[in-house]
Scaffold this motif. Structure first.
Motif, mmCIF file in Angstrom:
data_model
loop_
_atom_site.group_PDB
_atom_site.id
_atom_site.type_symbol
_atom_site.label_atom_id
_atom_site.label_comp_id
_atom_site.label_asym_id
_atom_site.label_seq_id
_atom_site.Cartn_x
_atom_site.Cartn_y
_atom_site.Cartn_z
ATOM 1 N N SER A 1 108.545 -22.938 18.668
ATOM 2 C CA SER A 1 109.368 -21.885 19.280
ATOM 3 C C SER A 1 110.933 -22.088 19.188
ATOM 4 O O SER A 1 111.125 -23.579 18.886
ATOM 5 N N PRO A 2 111.593 -21.156 19.179
ATOM 6 C CA PRO A 2 113.277 -21.554 19.214
ATOM 7 C C PRO A 2 113.688 -22.602 20.437
ATOM 8 O O PRO A 2 114.588 -23.167 20.128
ATOM 9 N N GLU A 3 112.796 -22.491 21.540
ATOM 10 C CA GLU A 3 113.155 -23.296 22.435
ATOM 11 C C GLU A 3 112.714 -24.556 22.474
ATOM 12 O O GLU A 3 112.861 -25.352 23.438
ATOM 13 N N GLY A 4 111.973 -24.988 21.241
ATOM 14 C CA GLY A 4 111.421 -26.443 21.217
ATOM 15 C C GLY A 4 109.779 -26.638 21.706
ATOM 16 O O GLY A 4 109.619 -27.611 21.661
ATOM 17 N N GLU A 5 109.360 -25.488 22.100
ATOM 18 C CA GLU A 5 107.737 -25.567 22.616
ATOM 19 C C GLU A 5 107.042 -25.491 21.500
ATOM 20 O O GLU A 5 106.943 -24.700 20.370
ATOM 21 N N CYS A 6 106.033 -26.479 21.397
ATOM 22 C CA CYS A 6 104.826 -26.779 20.252
ATOM 23 C C CYS A 6 103.911 -25.756 20.537
ATOM 24 O O CYS A 6 103.206 -25.650 21.654
ATOM 25 N N LEU A 7 103.697 -24.860 19.556
ATOM 26 C CA LEU A 7 102.968 -23.774 19.589
ATOM 27 C C LEU A 7 101.608 -24.090 18.859
ATOM 28 O O LEU A 7 100.474 -23.215 18.905
ATOM 29 N N ASP A 8 101.161 -25.410 18.421
ATOM 30 C CA ASP A 8 100.026 -25.566 17.755
ATOM 31 C C ASP A 8 99.094 -26.483 18.749
ATOM 32 O O ASP A 8 99.741 -27.587 19.233
ATOM 33 N N ASP A 9 98.020 -26.246 19.403
ATOM 34 C CA ASP A 9 97.340 -26.984 20.161
ATOM 35 C C ASP A 9 97.081 -28.272 19.918
ATOM 36 O O ASP A 9 97.231 -29.226 20.578
ATOM 37 N N ARG A 10 96.596 -28.803 18.603
ATOM 38 C CA ARG A 10 96.510 -30.155 18.181
ATOM 39 C C ARG A 10 97.668 -30.699 17.973
ATOM 40 O O ARG A 10 97.636 -32.060 18.937
ATOM 41 N N ALA A 11 98.646 -30.419 17.858
ATOM 42 C CA ALA A 11 99.995 -31.158 17.734
ATOM 43 C C ALA A 11 100.417 -31.335 19.316
ATOM 44 O O ALA A 11 100.854 -32.421 19.678
ATOM 45 N N ARG A 12 100.456 -30.492 20.067
ATOM 46 C CA ARG A 12 100.945 -30.472 21.374
ATOM 47 C C ARG A 12 100.130 -31.581 22.141
ATOM 48 O O ARG A 12 100.675 -32.455 22.867
ATOM 49 N N MET A 13 98.642 -31.422 22.141
ATOM 50 C CA MET A 13 97.752 -32.596 22.542
ATOM 51 C C MET A 13 98.295 -33.889 21.952
ATOM 52 O O MET A 13 98.273 -34.774 22.855
ATOM 53 N N GLN A 14 98.480 -33.988 20.966
ATOM 54 C CA GLN A 14 99.060 -35.319 20.379
ATOM 55 C C GLN A 14 100.246 -35.895 20.967
ATOM 56 O O GLN A 14 100.440 -37.231 21.465
ATOM 57 N N LEU A 15 101.122 -34.962 20.967
ATOM 58 C CA LEU A 15 102.386 -35.229 21.295
ATOM 59 C C LEU A 15 102.434 -35.784 23.017
ATOM 60 O O LEU A 15 103.232 -36.623 23.185
ATOM 61 N N ARG A 16 101.709 -34.864 23.659
ATOM 62 C CA ARG A 16 101.436 -35.321 25.255
ATOM 63 C C ARG A 16 100.977 -36.523 25.239
ATOM 64 O O ARG A 16 101.337 -37.358 26.130
ATOM 65 N N LEU A 17 99.974 -36.741 24.629
ATOM 66 C CA LEU A 17 98.957 -38.168 24.654
ATOM 67 C C LEU A 17 100.066 -39.272 24.242
ATOM 68 O O LEU A 17 99.957 -40.393 24.977
ATOM 69 N N VAL A 18 100.897 -39.039 23.198
ATOM 70 C CA VAL A 18 101.673 -40.360 22.934
ATOM 71 C C VAL A 18 102.664 -40.608 23.894
ATOM 72 O O VAL A 18 103.096 -41.694 24.469
ATOM 73 N N GLY A 19 103.184 -39.270 24.689
ATOM 74 C CA GLY A 19 104.102 -39.554 25.707
ATOM 75 C C GLY A 19 103.597 -40.225 26.944
ATOM 76 O O GLY A 19 104.241 -41.136 27.653
ATOM 77 N N GLU A 20 102.315 -39.845 27.174
ATOM 78 C CA GLU A 20 101.532 -40.280 28.530
ATOM 79 C C GLU A 20 101.356 -41.699 27.966
ATOM 80 O O GLU A 20 101.433 -42.753 29.224
ATOM 81 N N GLN A 21 100.777 -42.321 26.931
ATOM 82 C CA GLN A 21 100.626 -43.520 26.691
ATOM 83 C C GLN A 21 101.688 -44.520 26.750
ATOM 84 O O GLN A 21 101.500 -45.571 27.064
ATOM 85 N N SER A 22 102.801 -43.941 26.379
ATOM 86 C CA SER A 22 104.089 -44.628 26.270
ATOM 87 C C SER A 22 104.569 -45.219 27.849
ATOM 88 O O SER A 22 104.886 -46.240 27.933
ATOM 89 N N LEU A 23 104.357 -44.091 28.661
ATOM 90 C CA LEU A 23 104.936 -44.158 29.779
ATOM 91 C C LEU A 23 103.766 -45.081 30.544
ATOM 92 O O LEU A 23 104.317 -45.827 31.371
#
Length: 191
Positions: free
Chosen positions: A156-178
């Protein structure tokens, strides 16, 4: 102990899908109260070639110092011709300034990886290249590496990922990094 995460990535075009993916992946850390520094495309575009013309002793100092203090990194690169863009590779070359530290390069740090591209082949080969770079820099790549196929309307123009698959992957990368950062805190400085 507070966790510090450094996010590096983007393109010369702003806003880029790569940088938006990078920022989306930092959300789990931000939600957990971690300190997050983002060095996006605008910052990376101002870095001259490492040790090339225009490079000075203090060039890239903010990024190098942030990485020096970091517990984890998240890296995002677009797949240009099947590999990491020169912009992101140049930024990673600046980590050579950490070579003689007591914790050299990315030693003892988890590193989440994101590769973006219009095609699956470029994103996969870029992700594999990034894993090799992180291994060479003594980092610990997270088990999940995101391969994000970009297209108009992915964010979205605000930077929200609108694709479920991509959003899940990005969140998982962030969680695993943390989680990797928390697991590796107290890791011996030298081995």
């Amino acid at each position: 102990m507070s966790v510090r995460i450094v996010a590096i990535g983007g393109t010369v075009s702003s806003p880029s899908s790569t940088e938006m993916a990078l920022r989306a992946a930092t959300q789990p850390a931000i939600e957990a109260g971690a300190h997050v520094d983002v060095f996006g495309g605008e910052y990376l575009s101002d870095l001259p070639f490492y040790r090339g013309p225009g490079h000075a002793k203090d060039t890239g100092r903010e990024m190098v110092e942030a990485v020096r203090q970091a517990d984890a990194l998240i890296l995002a690169a677009p797949g240009y011709h099947g590999t990491v863009s020169g912009l992101v590779k140049n930024a990673l070359d600046y980590l050579e300034d950490l070579a003689k530290d007591s914790r050299p390069y990315l030693h003892g740090r988890s590193v989440g990886l994101i590769a973006t591209a219009y095609g699956d082949q470029a994103s996969m080969s870029t992700l594999l290249t990034m894993r090799s770079i992180v291994h060479a820099l003594r980092g610990w790549p997270t088990p999940m590496g995101a391969t994000v196929r970009t297209y108009p309307g992915l964010f979205s123009p605000e930077g929200e990922c609108l694709d479920d698959r991509a959003r899940m992957q990005l969140r998982l990368v962030g969680e695993q990094s943390l989680n990797g950062a928390k697991s590796l805190q107290g890791f011996p400085e030298q081995m």
